[in-house]
Design a protein around this motif. Structure first.
Motif: not given
Length: 341
Positions: A135-157
């Protein structure tokens, strides 16, 4: 047959633990096994491929300019009627564009290279190239890439700072799940033309679970079962985390559900060592515990029938009580690598 530097050996072991794509995993492990003194035959047997594939990967590694050049899909398994270069091009085409049937790929190869495969022959080729029909994988269409990348930077710390001081501490991923007392249909190898029947229930009763997963220990899962998931069950969960960690800060990664932002919970947190870290909106892909829920459904719910809700609840409880039994699989699944939507 292959000699690796200690630096590359360490890099390969790390990649091996994280790699989910079968073909790349085999290419990585081939180098490690040959470097470790295993014969071509032993390596082929352990990885479920033929000797020629191992020879081909070894030759590909020696011919490559760097490991990065090798791991790119330039050196693929035997493609039958196609040359290695043509098989590699087909592989890249399928990775970039979804083809729903083997017949579509047969037509693609015939049109592009003038080579005719039967559908069964194409299925065999696709398997050699590392593709599976799923099966293909369904993903949420409303995710904000910039916000997610910013969050991952904080999470790494946050993940890097694991001390017990004012700023350091443990990190948990938290979420609720509501498994329904009903069997879920799933894929399996079934005799052509026959049916494999699994009994199911008609009820819609659920088990409500509020839980937190330690980011650095897949066996550390704190679970609260309650009539409903709300502020009170969240406070109960957080209090359990504080008892487990009597000193230091506890950071909890959570989504934006109402009960995480309720007045009652905010009041309780005002005198707590727990700090909530909110995920960006529409970002379940960044919550590690979501993968645990999927795994739990696979182990407990899919293809299994429970006569009563108590039996169903008992199976879920046993899953969490015996979580250590699943550690090898969970350590491969619950890596701190996240796909940005």
């Amino acid at each position: 047959m292959i000699e690796l530097t200690e630096e590359l050996r360490t890099q390969l072991r790390k990649l091996q633990r994280m790699e989910k794509e079968k073909r790349r995993y085999v290419k990585i492990t081939t180098l490690l096994m040959l470097d470790g003194g295993f014969s071509v035959g032993e390596t082929a047997f352990a990885l479920g491929v033929d000797n020629s594939t191992i020879y081909r990967y070894a030759e590909g590694y020696r011919a490559s300019k760097s490991f990065e050049d090798y791991i790119e899909d330039k050196y693929v398994c035997y493609g039958g009627k196609l040359s290695g270069e043509q098989a590699s091009a087909v592989s890249k085409e399928l990775e970039g564009h979804l083809h729903h049937t083997s017949k579509e790929v047969v037509e693609l190869v015939c049109e592009r290279y003038g080579v005719r495969y039967t559908e069964s022959g194409m299925v065999a080729l696709l398997k050699r190239l590392g593709f599976v029909y799923k099966k293909t994988s369904l993903v949420v269409s409303k995710g904000n890439r910039a916000e997610q990348e910013e969050f991952l930077e904080r999470l790494a710390g946050l993940l890097a700072d694991r001390g017990e001081g004012e700023e350091g501490g443990v990190v948990y991923f938290s979420d609720a799940v509501h498994p329904q007392h009903n069997t879920r249909s799933s894929y399996g190898w079934i005799k052509s033309g026959s049916r494999y029947e699994v009994r199911s229930n008609t009820g819609r009763e659920r088990v409500n679970i509020n839980a937190a997963l330690n980011a650095h220990d897949v066996g550390d899962v704190e679970v609260v079962e309650s009539e409903r998931v709300d502020s009170e069950s969240t406070i109960e969960l957080y209090a359990a985390l504080e008892r487990k960690h009597p000193s230091g800060r506890i950071r909890v990664i959570c989504d934006n559900a109402r009960y995480y932002r309720s007045r009652r919970l905010r009041e309780w947190l005002s005198s707590s060592r727990i700090e909530q870290v909110f995920l960006p909106s529409y970002s379940p892909n960044l919550n590690l515990i979501e993968r645990l829920w999927k795994y739990m459904r696979k182990k407990v719910i899919d293809r299994r029938y429970y006569e009563t809700k108590d039996e169903f609840r008992g199976a879920i409880r046993r899953f969490f009580n015996d979580i250590e039994e699943y550690r090898p699989e969970l350590e491969r699944l619950l890596t701190l690598n996240f796909h940005v939507l």
